[in-house]
Design a protein around this motif. Structure first.
Motif, short mmCIF file in Angstrom:
data_model
loop_
_atom_site.label_atom_id
_atom_site.label_comp_id
_atom_site.label_asym_id
_atom_site.label_seq_id
_atom_site.Cartn_x
_atom_site.Cartn_y
_atom_site.Cartn_z
N GLN A 1 23.03 -4.68 33.33
CA GLN A 1 23.86 -3.50 33.55
C GLN A 1 23.95 -2.63 32.29
O GLN A 1 23.96 -1.40 32.38
CB GLN A 1 25.25 -3.93 34.00
N ARG A 2 24.00 -3.24 31.11
CA ARG A 2 24.06 -2.45 29.88
C ARG A 2 22.79 -1.64 29.69
O ARG A 2 22.81 -0.48 29.27
CB ARG A 2 24.30 -3.36 28.68
N GLN A 3 21.63 -2.27 30.00
CA GLN A 3 20.37 -1.54 29.87
C GLN A 3 20.27 -0.41 30.89
O GLN A 3 19.72 0.66 30.59
CB GLN A 3 19.19 -2.50 30.04
N VAL A 4 20.81 -0.62 32.09
CA VAL A 4 20.80 0.44 33.10
C VAL A 4 21.62 1.63 32.63
O VAL A 4 21.18 2.79 32.67
CB VAL A 4 21.34 -0.10 34.43
N GLN A 5 22.81 1.37 32.11
CA GLN A 5 23.66 2.45 31.63
C GLN A 5 23.04 3.14 30.42
O GLN A 5 23.09 4.37 30.29
CB GLN A 5 25.05 1.90 31.27
N ALA A 6 22.44 2.34 29.51
CA ALA A 6 21.81 2.93 28.33
C ALA A 6 20.63 3.81 28.72
O ALA A 6 20.44 4.89 28.16
CB ALA A 6 21.35 1.83 27.38
N GLY A 7 19.84 3.38 29.71
CA GLY A 7 18.70 4.17 30.14
C GLY A 7 19.11 5.46 30.79
O GLY A 7 18.52 6.52 30.54
N LEU B 1 12.53 2.35 31.65
CA LEU B 1 11.79 1.40 32.50
C LEU B 1 12.71 0.33 33.07
O LEU B 1 12.58 -0.04 34.25
CB LEU B 1 10.67 0.75 31.68
N ILE B 2 13.64 -0.16 32.27
CA ILE B 2 14.58 -1.16 32.78
C ILE B 2 15.47 -0.56 33.86
O ILE B 2 15.71 -1.18 34.91
CB ILE B 2 15.42 -1.74 31.63
N SER B 3 15.94 0.66 33.63
CA SER B 3 16.81 1.30 34.63
C SER B 3 16.10 1.48 35.95
O SER B 3 16.60 1.08 37.02
CB SER B 3 17.28 2.65 34.10
N ILE B 4 14.91 2.06 35.92
CA ILE B 4 14.20 2.32 37.18
C ILE B 4 13.69 1.01 37.79
O ILE B 4 13.57 0.89 39.01
CB ILE B 4 13.03 3.30 36.93
N GLY B 5 13.43 0.01 36.94
CA GLY B 5 13.04 -1.30 37.48
C GLY B 5 14.17 -1.94 38.28
O GLY B 5 13.92 -2.54 39.34
N ILE B 6 15.40 -1.81 37.80
CA ILE B 6 16.54 -2.35 38.54
C ILE B 6 16.70 -1.63 39.88
O ILE B 6 16.92 -2.26 40.93
CB ILE B 6 17.82 -2.22 37.70
N PHE B 7 16.59 -0.30 39.85
CA PHE B 7 16.72 0.45 41.10
C PHE B 7 15.63 0.04 42.10
O PHE B 7 15.89 -0.10 43.30
CB PHE B 7 16.64 1.94 40.82
N ASN B 8 14.42 -0.13 41.61
CA ASN B 8 13.33 -0.53 42.51
C ASN B 8 13.55 -1.92 43.07
O ASN B 8 13.29 -2.18 44.25
CB ASN B 8 11.99 -0.48 41.76
N PHE B 9 14.02 -2.83 42.23
CA PHE B 9 14.28 -4.20 42.72
C PHE B 9 15.35 -4.19 43.80
O PHE B 9 15.20 -4.84 44.84
CB PHE B 9 14.71 -5.09 41.55
N LEU B 10 16.43 -3.45 43.58
CA LEU B 10 17.50 -3.41 44.57
C LEU B 10 17.00 -2.80 45.88
O LEU B 10 17.28 -3.30 46.97
CB LEU B 10 18.69 -2.60 44.03
N THR C 1 22.81 -12.16 48.56
CA THR C 1 23.44 -11.22 47.64
C THR C 1 23.35 -11.68 46.19
O THR C 1 23.34 -10.84 45.26
CB THR C 1 24.92 -11.03 48.03
N LEU C 2 23.27 -12.99 45.97
CA LEU C 2 23.34 -13.52 44.61
C LEU C 2 22.24 -12.96 43.68
O LEU C 2 22.55 -12.56 42.55
CB LEU C 2 23.28 -15.05 44.64
N PRO C 3 20.94 -12.92 44.10
CA PRO C 3 19.94 -12.38 43.17
C PRO C 3 20.22 -10.95 42.74
O PRO C 3 20.01 -10.58 41.58
CB PRO C 3 18.63 -12.48 43.98
N VAL C 4 20.71 -10.13 43.66
CA VAL C 4 21.02 -8.74 43.32
C VAL C 4 22.15 -8.68 42.30
O VAL C 4 22.09 -7.93 41.32
CB VAL C 4 21.39 -7.96 44.59
N LEU C 5 23.20 -9.50 42.52
CA LEU C 5 24.31 -9.50 41.58
C LEU C 5 23.87 -10.00 40.21
O LEU C 5 24.29 -9.47 39.18
CB LEU C 5 25.44 -10.39 42.13
#
Length: 307
Positions: free
Chosen positions: A294-300, A224-233, A283-287
Motif C-alpha cells: 500500500q505504501r508503494q501504491v500511494q508513493a507511485g 510499476l508497483i502501483s499499476i502492477g497492484i491495480f492489474n493484479f486486483l 479475498t485473502l490474497p487481495v488483502l
C-alpha cells in the motif's frame, strides 16, 4: 476662550485596529469552525470504513458459524471459532484447486502486462515518430471499449488458434485486456522522469534495451508497483472473461468461477459457512497484496501526480 476640539478626532477610533476583545474572538471562531469540520470529516471516514469493511468482517465471522446459526442470528458472534468450514471449502469445494488455477493465469498475465505495457509506454513517451499520438490514442480508446462487446470475437479467435479453454489463451486475453490502462498510466509516468540520465547512459555506449531495463525501469519502480497492484486486483477478480472462455473442464475453473459454482450448489445444500469460508479465502490474497504494497501504491500515485 476655549478652542473647540476637532470633530475628526472621533473618526479614527471607529475605523482603527480592532479591540483586543474582538481580536481574540476571531481565532476562537476559526478554531470552532476547524473543530466542526474535523468532527464532520472523522464521522464521514468512520461511516465509510464501516460501509467498506463491515460486509468483509461479517463474511469472515460467518465462516466460523454453523449454517443454522447464520440463518437464526446472522449478526451475533460465532459460538466457537473452528476451521471446519475452511477445511470443507478448501478440500470438498475445490477452492484450493481454483486458487491455484487463478495463480497460474494471473501471475504470468500481470508480468506480461507489466513488461509489454512499460515497453510500449517508454517508446510512446520518449521517442517522436510518425503515428506516435495515433497509437497513444488507440490505447486510450481501448480503455473505453466494454469487454462484454469483445467476448464473441475473442471466443472465435481463441478457438481458431486452439487456445480456447486453456490457461495460455486466458493469459493472452488478460494481457490484452489490461494493456491499454497500463500503457496510458506508464506513458504519463515515463514523461515525468528526467531524460538527462538516459542520455548520459547512451553517451557512455549503452544500447536502448540496456537504458530501458537498467536505467528507466528502476527509476519507474513506484509507478510499476502501483499499476502492477491495480492489474493484479482487476485480473484476480475478473469473472466475465473466464466464464466465457474457460467453460469446458470444471477442474480448470478459476477462483471466481469456482465461487459462483459454489454459491449455486450451496444454495441447495445449505452449507453457508463453507460458502463464506470460500469467499474469505478468495479475498485473502487481495488483502495481503494491498496491505504489503500500500505504501508503494500511494508513493507511485503521488509521484506521478507531483512531478
Amino acid at each position: 476662550m476655549t478652542t473647540a476640539e476637532p470633530t475628526g478626532l472621533a473618526t479614527p477610533a471607529k475605523t482603527g485596529p480592532a479591540s483586543p476583545a474582538t481580536a481574540a474572538k476571531k481565532p476562537a471562531d476559526s478554531g470552532g469552525e476547524g473543530r466542526t469540520l474535523n468532527v464532520f470529516s472523522h464521522a464521514f471516514l468512520v461511516l465509510w470504513a464501516v460501509l467498506a469493511a463491515g460486509p468483509l468482517i461479517w463474511a469472515f465471522l460467518s465462516a466460523f458459524k454453523s449454517s443454522g446459526q447464520i440463518l437464526e442470528s446472522p449478526w451475533s458472534l460465532p459460538d466457537t471459532f473452528t476451521l471446519d468450514a475452511f477445511v470443507r471449502a478448501w478440500t470438498k469445494a475445490n477452492i484450493g484447486r481454483f486458487t491455484m488455477n487463478s495463480l497460474i493465469v494471473v501471475v504470468p498475465s500481470v508480468l506480461g502486462t507489466m513488461l509489454f505495457g512499460s515497453m510500449a509506454a517508454y517508446v510512446l513517451a520518449r521517442f517522436e515518430f510518425p503515428g506516435n499520438r495515433f497509437i497513444y490514442y488507440l490505447f486510450v480508446g481501448g480503455m473505453t471499449f466494454p469487454v462484454i462487446m469483445a467476448i464473441v470475437p475473442l471466443f472465435f479467435v481463441l478457438k481458431n488458434l486452439s487456445l480456447l479453454n486453456t490457461p495460455q489463451g486466458l493469459i493472452l486475453v488478460y494481457i490484452a485486456y489490461s494493456l491499454p490502462f497500463t500503457t496510458f498510466f506508464m506513458t504519463a509516468f515515463f514523461r515525468t522522469l528526467p531524460g538527462s540520465i538516459a542520455e548520459a547512459a547512451m553517451i557512455d555506449g549503452a544500447s536502448h534495451s540496456r537504458v530501458f531495463f537498467q536505467v528507466m525501469v528502476p527509476m519507474a519502480k513506484p509507478g510499476l508497483i502501483s499499476i502492477g497492484i491495480f492489474n493484479f486486483l482487476g485480473q484476480w477478480n475478473q469473472f466475465i472473461l473466464p466464464l466465457s472462455l474457460n467453460t469446458e473442464d470444471p477442474d480448470s475453473y478459476l477462483l471466481t468461477q469456482g465461487l459462483a459454482t459454489l454459491a449455486v450448489s450451496q444454495g441447495y445444500k445449505g452449507d453457508w459457512s463453507g460458502l463464506f469460508a470460500g469467499l474469505t479465502i478468495a479475498t485473502l490474497p487481495v488483502l495481503v497484496v494491498y496491505t504489503v504494497f500500500q505504501r508503494q501504491v500511494q508513493a507511485g500515485l503521488t509521484a506521478g501526480a507531483l512531478k
